[in-house]
Motif scaffolding. Structure first.
Motif, short mmCIF file in Angstrom:
data_model
loop_
_atom_site.label_atom_id
_atom_site.label_comp_id
_atom_site.label_asym_id
_atom_site.label_seq_id
_atom_site.Cartn_x
_atom_site.Cartn_y
_atom_site.Cartn_z
N TYR A 72 6.49 -9.98 7.75
CA TYR A 72 6.78 -8.54 7.72
C TYR A 72 8.05 -8.24 8.50
CZ TYR A 72 6.46 -3.97 10.07
OH TYR A 72 6.74 -2.76 10.63
N ARG A 93 6.40 1.47 3.43
CA ARG A 93 5.14 2.04 3.91
C ARG A 93 4.35 2.69 2.78
NH1 ARG A 93 4.51 -0.55 8.51
NH2 ARG A 93 2.52 0.60 8.48
N SER A 95 4.12 1.73 -0.36
CA SER A 95 3.43 0.75 -1.19
C SER A 95 2.21 0.16 -0.49
CB SER A 95 4.40 -0.38 -1.58
OG SER A 95 4.93 -1.01 -0.43
N ALA A 96 2.17 0.24 0.85
CA ALA A 96 1.10 -0.39 1.62
C ALA A 96 -0.29 0.19 1.33
CB ALA A 96 1.41 -0.33 3.11
N VAL A 100 -3.30 -2.03 0.14
CA VAL A 100 -4.47 -2.14 1.01
C VAL A 100 -5.73 -1.71 0.26
CG1 VAL A 100 -5.61 -1.18 3.05
CG2 VAL A 100 -3.23 -1.90 3.19
N GLY A 149 6.15 -4.21 2.23
CA GLY A 149 4.90 -3.53 1.92
C GLY A 149 3.76 -4.50 1.64
N ILE A 152 2.67 -5.83 4.98
CA ILE A 152 1.92 -4.79 5.70
C ILE A 152 0.48 -4.74 5.19
CG2 ILE A 152 1.67 -2.31 6.09
CD1 ILE A 152 4.77 -2.14 5.84
N ALA A 153 0.33 -4.68 3.87
CA ALA A 153 -1.00 -4.61 3.28
C ALA A 153 -1.82 -5.85 3.62
CB ALA A 153 -0.89 -4.44 1.77
N SER A 234 -5.04 3.21 6.20
CA SER A 234 -3.66 2.91 5.84
C SER A 234 -2.97 4.14 5.26
CB SER A 234 -3.62 1.76 4.83
OG SER A 234 -2.30 1.53 4.39
N GLU A 238 0.26 6.21 6.86
CA GLU A 238 1.55 6.22 6.16
C GLU A 238 2.10 7.62 5.91
OE1 GLU A 238 2.57 3.62 6.74
OE2 GLU A 238 0.93 2.22 6.54
#
Length: 277
Positions: A72, A93, A95-96, A100, A149, A152-153, A234, A238
């Protein structure tokens, strides 16, 4: 989701946007990120020792999450090399929560309802809007932001699973901050073949502050995932997308185009739907 959890996650969102602005505005972004993580580890260590170790079953997740955060960090630095905060941040952020939500559905059986699916559609549409217009990020920055992203996920789903096995959410969050805060600076040493110098002056104060705030912000998110769905946590976190857009425009003096503004708003609407779904 309780008002307390939502309020803490909104505070976490603002914190996250602020430290990303510090990284984006720094001359050496990888160095800034390494120092931020190191400061976070030092700040979290007393709490981790006082709280004790989480359950043994959660440690593989803790180390896997910390390892994913190295990826990341590298992609985030690459995305910010040529891309604006107000362009890159919403893509990474935004797309996370979508990813998730999908990861939580596959690995934890947390299936989104109709509202959640609407949120996914909004997030996707918002990301597309951000890639339009004259001030859009270049293809390499966009690809790096999307890869960010994914990481992050990945680490959020891993932490969501790990914290539920930890038998102590605050302990898991503190030790996660310590482990990640050590591994990321170590990756700096391996890649750059030098130790990151300690910051001084105004830049030092900003980076140290970002380290403490950033660690607190993610610890809040990890704790919240022990009490609510991963996708919902999440998504609310975001909302930092709007904070980042405002910081990018009014603090970093980045140009706010109509596609940027619409994209940030549509992604935020999707985030709200995901939190409700």
């Amino acid at each position: 989701m309780s008002p307390l959890v939502i309020g803490l996650l909104l505070a976490s969102a603002l914190i996250h946007a602020i430290w990303n602005a510090i990284v984006r505005n720094g001359e050496d972004r990888f160095w800034s990120l390494a120092i931020i993580c190191l400061v976070g580890a030092v700040a979290a260590l007393p709490f981790a020792l006082a709280l004790g170790a989480p359950a043994a079953a959660s440690w593989p997740y803790l180390f896997l999450s910390a390892s994913l955060q190295i990826g990341y960090s590298l992609f985030l630095v690459r995305a910010y090399r040529d891309g604006d905060l107000s362009s890159v941040y919403p893509i990474a952020r935004g797309s996370a929560p979508l990813l998730v939500t999908l990861g939580a559905a596959l690995l934890a059986g947390e299936l989104p309802n109709t509202t959640g699916l609407t949120g996914i559609a909004c997030v996707s549409a918002g990301i597309i809007l951000l890639t339009l217009g004259s001030n859009r990020p270049d293809p390499k920055s966009t690809a790096a932001a999307l890869a960010t992203g994914v990481f992050i996920a990945s680490y959020m789903v891993v932490d969501g699973l790990g914290v539920r096995l930890s038998e102590g959410a605050t302990s898991y969050a503190a030790w996660q901050a310590v482990v990640a805060g050590v591994l990321i600076p170590l990756s700096f040493v391996v890649i750059r073949r030098q130790t990151p110098r300690l910051p001084r002056g105004r830049e030092g104060m900003l980076v140290v502050g970002a380290g403490i705030l950033g660690t607190l912000g993610y610890c809040i998110a990890v704790w919240a995932m022990s009490r609510s769905t991963m996708g919902g946590v999440s998504a609310i976190r975001e909302t930092s997308i709007l904070f980042a857009a405002l910081i990018g425009t009014f603090v970093l003096r980045e140009r706010m185009t109509l596609p940027k503004a619409l994209g940030a708003l549509v992604i935020t609407a999707g985030v709200v739907c995901l939190s409700a779904g």
